[in-house]
Design a protein around this motif. Structure first.
Motif, PDB file in Angstrom:
ATOM      1  N   ILE A  70      44.959  45.880   7.182  1.00 19.69           N
ATOM      2  CA  ILE A  70      44.228  45.291   8.300  1.00 19.69           C
ATOM      3  C   ILE A  70      44.880  45.698   9.621  1.00 19.69           C
ATOM      4  N   GLY A  71      46.208  45.905   9.604  1.00 17.01           N
ATOM      5  CA  GLY A  71      46.921  46.279  10.820  1.00 17.01           C
ATOM      6  C   GLY A  71      46.669  47.701  11.277  1.00 17.01           C
ATOM      7  N   ASN A  72      46.083  48.532  10.442  1.00 18.61           N
ATOM      8  CA  ASN A  72      45.728  49.890  10.833  1.00 18.61           C
ATOM      9  C   ASN A  72      44.501  49.825  11.736  1.00 18.61           C
ATOM     10  N   HIS A 222      53.072  54.702  12.668  1.00 18.93           N
ATOM     11  CA  HIS A 222      53.748  55.314  13.811  1.00 18.93           C
ATOM     12  C   HIS A 222      55.138  55.831  13.448  1.00 18.93           C
ATOM     13  N   GLU A 223      55.921  54.957  12.824  1.00 19.78           N
ATOM     14  CA  GLU A 223      57.309  55.328  12.546  1.00 19.78           C
ATOM     15  C   GLU A 223      57.428  56.512  11.593  1.00 19.78           C
ATOM     16  N   ASP A 224      56.449  56.652  10.685  1.00 18.97           N
ATOM     17  CA  ASP A 224      56.471  57.773   9.746  1.00 18.97           C
ATOM     18  C   ASP A 224      56.172  59.084  10.471  1.00 18.97           C
ATOM     19  N   GLY A 225      55.262  59.027  11.434  1.00 17.85           N
ATOM     20  CA  GLY A 225      54.964  60.212  12.225  1.00 17.85           C
ATOM     21  C   GLY A 225      56.127  60.621  13.102  1.00 17.85           C
ATOM     22  N   ASP A 247      45.633  59.167  13.184  1.00 17.62           N
ATOM     23  CA  ASP A 247      46.078  59.029  14.572  1.00 17.62           C
ATOM     24  C   ASP A 247      47.404  58.304  14.700  1.00 17.62           C
ATOM     25  N   LEU A 248      47.696  57.355  13.782  1.00 20.28           N
ATOM     26  CA  LEU A 248      48.967  56.641  13.886  1.00 20.28           C
ATOM     27  C   LEU A 248      50.138  57.605  13.710  1.00 20.28           C
ATOM     28  N   LEU A 249      50.050  58.499  12.754  1.00 20.69           N
ATOM     29  CA  LEU A 249      51.083  59.527  12.585  1.00 20.69           C
ATOM     30  C   LEU A 249      51.194  60.377  13.844  1.00 20.69           C
ATOM     31  N   ILE A 276      41.018  56.409  16.980  1.00 24.66           N
ATOM     32  CA  ILE A 276      41.166  54.986  17.288  1.00 24.66           C
ATOM     33  C   ILE A 276      41.244  54.802  18.796  1.00 24.66           C
ATOM     34  N   ALA A 277      41.034  53.582  19.268  1.00 23.70           N
ATOM     35  CA  ALA A 277      40.994  53.320  20.707  1.00 23.70           C
ATOM     36  C   ALA A 277      42.278  53.763  21.408  1.00 23.70           C
TER      37      ALA A 277
END
Length: 336
Positions: A70-72, A222-225, A247-249, A276-277
């Motif tokens: 859900i946090g993604n 994020h942290e993995d990217g 996009d998070l990566l 994503i936004a």
């Protein structure tokens, strides 16, 4: 003692489901079979339990959406669109999180909350075709994501085509050492599709994929990217572009490049998938493959409504929705 559905089924030589379909006027039952069942009903004096039938056929007005995280932001945005699409049918949406855990995904598949919901929209990540074949729950279900089975309706983007388009964009910019963060050759269907799209785009351009430039990640956060991008910067010959599986990566990679004084996109161009936004407001703003999330949500809800409305809807049905590339500063620069 009053005759039961089971008694009728055994005397007529059919399943209990077939008897139920004859009694309720649902499903597909051949004329000869229907006549035989009706004869046995008369012979045994079977009388349906009207109150039980009413309870069984009532609707809760609730559907479930089961997503990995859900946090993604991608799944959060998708959930918002599903809620809006469901409002047109007067439905409430129950959102569940599986964390891509296979045991939790199996619980969703087998209907742990089937008594609460009328239907299920499900984004599986770790289940196999065998898991779906073993499903006994009859709650109507629509899958969101890559093809794992033909047991249910499915709505998705083409992860292979999306990754290939993203990589081709980097190639068109003249980049030749293109790294990949997130995708892997052997993993779930989404991850594998994005790796193959990346690889095949390179091969088609006459570029040789390098294993040193491929950084698989089990999680796409994020942290993995950021960690993967830092590893790429430690190479003696750095990449000049990076394709990120989401996009998070990509945002994590942008942060790592900023912290190490790397100019994006002059030194390293970056592209992601999901749009994503956050990607519109980051600095630099992120170029990203934008799936038609609204169409995904509305199509999935409509397919579920079809299944709830009629038992004889053809299926399973498959819809692959479109996407486009949003070119922003991370590949085009501020004045691109």
């Amino acid at each position: 003692m009053a005759a039961s559905l089971k008694d009728v089924a055994e005397r007529a030589g059919v399943s209990i489901k077939t008897v139920s379909n004859v009694v309720n006027g649902t499903g597909r039952v051949g004329a000869d079979t229907r006549a035989r069942v009706e004869d046995v009903i008369v012979e045994l004096g079977y009388r349906p339990n009207v109150s039980a039938r009413s309870l069984r056929h009532s609707r809760s007005g609730v559907i479930a959406l089961a997503v990995p995280e859900i946090g993604n932001p991608y799944f959060a945005e998708l959930a918002e669109l599903v809620v809006k699409a469901a409002e047109a049918y007067g439905w409430t949406v129950l959102v569940d999180q599986t964390e891509s855990d296979p045991d939790r995904e199996r619980l969703v598949l087998q209907g742990i909350r089937s008594h609460l919901i009328d239907g299920l929209l499900f984004v599986p990540r770790r289940l196999t075709a065998e898991d779906f074949a073993a499903r006994t729950d009859t709650t109507p279900m629509v899958l969101l994501g890559e093809r794992l089975t033909k047991i249910a309706d499915r709505v998705a983007i083409d992860s292979y085509a999306a990754a290939r388009a993203a990589t081709e964009h980097l190639i068109d910019l003249g980049r030749t050492r293109i790294a990949s963060i997130g995708a892997a050759e052997s993993a779930d269907a989404v991850t594998r599709g994005r790796f193959e799209g990346y690889r095949d785009a390179l091969l088609a351009a006459g570029l040789r994929p390098s294993s040193r430039l491929v950084i698989p990640r089990k999680r796409w956060r994020h942290e993995d990217g950021a960690e993967a991008a830092t590893r790429l910067l430690s190479l003696s010959k750095r990449p000049d572009a990076v394709f990120c599986s989401n996009d998070l990566l990509a945002h994590g990679a942008l942060r790592a490049f900023h912290d190490h004084g790397v100019d994006v996109p002059a030194e390293i161009a970056v592209v992601g998938i999901d749009d994503i936004a956050e990607s519109r407001f980051s600095r630099p703003s992120l170029s990203s493959i934008a799936p038609d999330k609204r169409h995904i949500a509305e199509t999935a809800v409509r397919l579920l409504a079809d299944r709830l409305k009629a038992d004889d809807t053809p299926g399973p049905r498959e819809f692959v929705t479109g996407f486009h590339l949003e070119v922003r500063e991370s590949t085009a620069g501020q004045h691109g």
